[in-house]
Design a protein around this motif. Structure first.
Motif, PDB file in Angstrom:
ATOM      1  N   ASP A 195       0.712  -1.177  -0.241  1.00 39.70           N
ATOM      2  CA  ASP A 195       0.030   0.083   0.371  1.00 39.70           C
ATOM      3  C   ASP A 195       0.842   1.371   0.427  1.00 39.70           C
ATOM      4  OD1 ASP A 195      -2.351  -1.705   0.071  1.00 39.70           O
ATOM      5  OD2 ASP A 195      -2.267  -2.094   1.846  1.00 39.70           O
ATOM      6  N   LEU A 196       1.884   1.564  -0.801  1.00 41.02           N
ATOM      7  CA  LEU A 196       3.210   2.564  -0.734  1.00 41.02           C
ATOM      8  C   LEU A 196       2.583   3.437  -1.954  1.00 41.02           C
ATOM      9  CD1 LEU A 196       6.483   0.692  -0.516  1.00 41.02           C
ATOM     10  CD2 LEU A 196       5.182   1.648   1.146  1.00 41.02           C
ATOM     11  N   THR A 197       2.473   4.436  -1.466  1.00 40.38           N
ATOM     12  CA  THR A 197       2.473   5.761  -2.464  1.00 40.38           C
ATOM     13  C   THR A 197       3.486   5.784  -2.801  1.00 40.38           C
ATOM     14  OG1 THR A 197       0.487   6.739  -1.706  1.00 40.38           O
ATOM     15  CG2 THR A 197       1.485   8.357  -2.906  1.00 40.38           C
ATOM     16  N   LEU A 198       3.911   5.375  -4.515  1.00 35.88           N
ATOM     17  CA  LEU A 198       5.180   5.690  -4.889  1.00 35.88           C
ATOM     18  C   LEU A 198       5.688   7.536  -5.408  1.00 35.88           C
ATOM     19  CD1 LEU A 198       6.325   2.214  -6.493  1.00 35.88           C
ATOM     20  CD2 LEU A 198       7.257   3.141  -4.102  1.00 35.88           C
ATOM     21  N   VAL A 199       6.692   8.107  -5.273  1.00 37.25           N
ATOM     22  CA  VAL A 199       7.115   9.305  -5.819  1.00 37.25           C
ATOM     23  C   VAL A 199       8.268   9.365  -6.429  1.00 37.25           C
ATOM     24  CG1 VAL A 199       7.346  11.453  -5.337  1.00 37.25           C
ATOM     25  CG2 VAL A 199       5.863  10.272  -3.942  1.00 37.25           C
ATOM     26  N   ARG A 200       8.091   9.773  -7.275  1.00 33.65           N
ATOM     27  CA  ARG A 200       9.388   9.445  -8.455  1.00 33.65           C
ATOM     28  C   ARG A 200       9.457  10.377  -9.240  1.00 33.65           C
ATOM     29  NH1 ARG A 200      14.731   8.313  -8.807  1.00 33.65           N
ATOM     30  NH2 ARG A 200      15.186   6.607 -10.733  1.00 33.65           N
ATOM     31  N   TYR A 255      11.053   0.943 -10.244  1.00 36.17           N
ATOM     32  CA  TYR A 255       9.487   1.534  -9.698  1.00 36.17           C
ATOM     33  C   TYR A 255       8.967   0.840 -10.302  1.00 36.17           C
ATOM     34  CZ  TYR A 255       9.830   5.229  -7.176  1.00 36.17           C
ATOM     35  OH  TYR A 255       9.798   6.050  -5.788  1.00 36.17           O
ATOM     36  N   ASP A 256       9.361   0.226 -11.602  1.00 39.83           N
ATOM     37  CA  ASP A 256       8.779  -1.247 -12.048  1.00 39.83           C
ATOM     38  C   ASP A 256       8.866  -2.452 -11.987  1.00 39.83           C
ATOM     39  OD1 ASP A 256       7.071  -1.927 -15.165  1.00 39.83           O
ATOM     40  OD2 ASP A 256       8.748  -2.478 -15.625  1.00 39.83           O
ATOM     41  N   LEU A 313       7.974   0.318 -18.975  1.00 38.52           N
ATOM     42  CA  LEU A 313       7.551  -0.232 -18.561  1.00 38.52           C
ATOM     43  C   LEU A 313       6.965  -1.662 -18.089  1.00 38.52           C
ATOM     44  CD1 LEU A 313       8.509   2.733 -15.542  1.00 38.52           C
ATOM     45  CD2 LEU A 313      10.110   0.861 -16.832  1.00 38.52           C
ATOM     46  N   HIS A 314       7.477  -2.560 -18.654  1.00 43.43           N
ATOM     47  CA  HIS A 314       5.525  -3.567 -18.569  1.00 43.43           C
ATOM     48  C   HIS A 314       4.871  -3.700 -17.495  1.00 43.43           C
ATOM     49  CE1 HIS A 314       7.079  -3.531 -23.109  1.00 43.43           C
ATOM     50  NE2 HIS A 314       8.260  -3.751 -22.441  1.00 43.43           N
ATOM     51  N   ARG A 315       5.759  -3.849 -16.208  1.00 42.95           N
ATOM     52  CA  ARG A 315       4.323  -4.253 -15.006  1.00 42.95           C
ATOM     53  C   ARG A 315       3.973  -3.201 -15.354  1.00 42.95           C
ATOM     54  NH1 ARG A 315       3.363  -7.948 -15.415  1.00 42.95           N
ATOM     55  NH2 ARG A 315       4.115  -7.734 -16.853  1.00 42.95           N
ATOM     56  N   PHE A 316       4.414  -1.874 -14.681  1.00 40.18           N
ATOM     57  CA  PHE A 316       3.899  -0.665 -14.234  1.00 40.18           C
ATOM     58  C   PHE A 316       2.166  -0.614 -15.467  1.00 40.18           C
ATOM     59  CE2 PHE A 316       4.182   4.175 -15.649  1.00 40.18           C
ATOM     60  CZ  PHE A 316       2.829   4.878 -15.211  1.00 40.18           C
TER      61      PHE A 316
END
Length: 268
Positions: free
Chosen positions: A45-50, A57-58, A82-85
């Motif tokens: 449940d992270l909000t990833l910022v970048r 991040y992928d 980024l395919h997982r994204f």
């Protein structure tokens, strides 16, 4: 300020489920090892910022760590998507991903506002773009002096910022140089910060153009040689272009990615 703990212990102490987490580094000095340790510890449940999320991040998104991504441009630099994204956005695998998209200038100014203790930043950069129509954290604001309509964006204050740097001294002062992004601002804006470094030294040698993060701004420093791989650390390592190319094939296929993830989780 803690210096000399392990990466696993630092992540365990500083990164918590539900946190807003920023891993910063612009092409150079990307804290990949720390990101992969977050995966190993199963944060959720992270909000990833970048700015410019790339393959770390992928990996975090594919591992199911992320609930939301706040970003400006995302891709496998020099390779493609980024395919997982994409899988998370298009198919909700392994979970649906909420998006908040900004420009590079918007993200940089949001960090600056957070580091300055201000509630928001003001800029011209969104005029003529479609982003204000799809991103609710971009609001019009009228200059009280000229009447010009500008854009306001809220400050970013991560629960924890993670960066990689070349070196730190034993008191926790950190030094980084070369292609530097918003690491300084992201650390100053955060409630907690983790800096991985190539080495811990007795004394920092002055270096032209270096950014120094003072020990009072940093929560924990950990020596992680090679912690930016496959990105590079100027003066210590070169960019591993083959690794980025290889990631494209791994990330395209869920089974291949799951195998990679199993290997990562079992590695110590």
């Amino acid at each position: 300020m803690a210096v000399g703990t392990t990466l696993a212990d630092a992540v365990r102490e500083l990164v918590r489920d539900g946190d807003v987490v920023a891993l910063e580094g612009f092409t150079h000095l990307i804290p990949v090892a720390a990101g992969q340790e977050i995966i190993r510890q199963g944060r959720r449940d992270l909000t990833l910022v970048r700015m410019t999320p790339d393959i770390v991040y992928d990996q975090l998104i594919g591992a199911g760590c992320a609930r939301k991504l706040v970003f400006s441009w995302g891709g496998n630099p020099g390779v493609g998507s980024l395919h997982r994204f994409r899988d998370a956005v298009e198919h909700g695998w392994p979970r649906a991903l909420e998006l908040e998209e900004h420009s590079h200038a918007g993200m940089a100014n949001r960090y600056v506002a957070g580091a300055s203790g201000l509630p928001f930043a003001v800029l011209r950069g969104y005029v003529g773009t479609d982003l204000p129509g799809v991103t609710p954290t971009i609001k019009p604001i009228t200059c009280p002096f000229t009447g010009e309509e500008l854009a306001a964006v809220p400050a970013i204050n991560p629960d924890v910022t993670v960066v990689h740097a070349q070196r730190a001294d034993r008191r926790g002062n950190v030094q980084l140089w070369g292609l530097v992004g918003v690491q300084k601002e992201a650390v100053l804006a955060a409630k907690r910060s983790l800096v991985t470094v190539e080495e811990i030294v007795d004394e920092l040698t002055p270096t032209p153009g270096a950014v120094v993060l003072p020990s009072w701004a940093v929560t924990t420093v950990v020596a992680v040689p090679g912690g930016a791989h496959p990105s590079y650390a100027q003066g210590y390592s070169e960019r591993d272009n083959a690794h980025y190319a290889a990631w494209d094939a791994i990330s395209r296929d869920r089974e291949a990615f799951t195998g990679w993830l199993d290997d990562l989780r079992s590695a110590k």
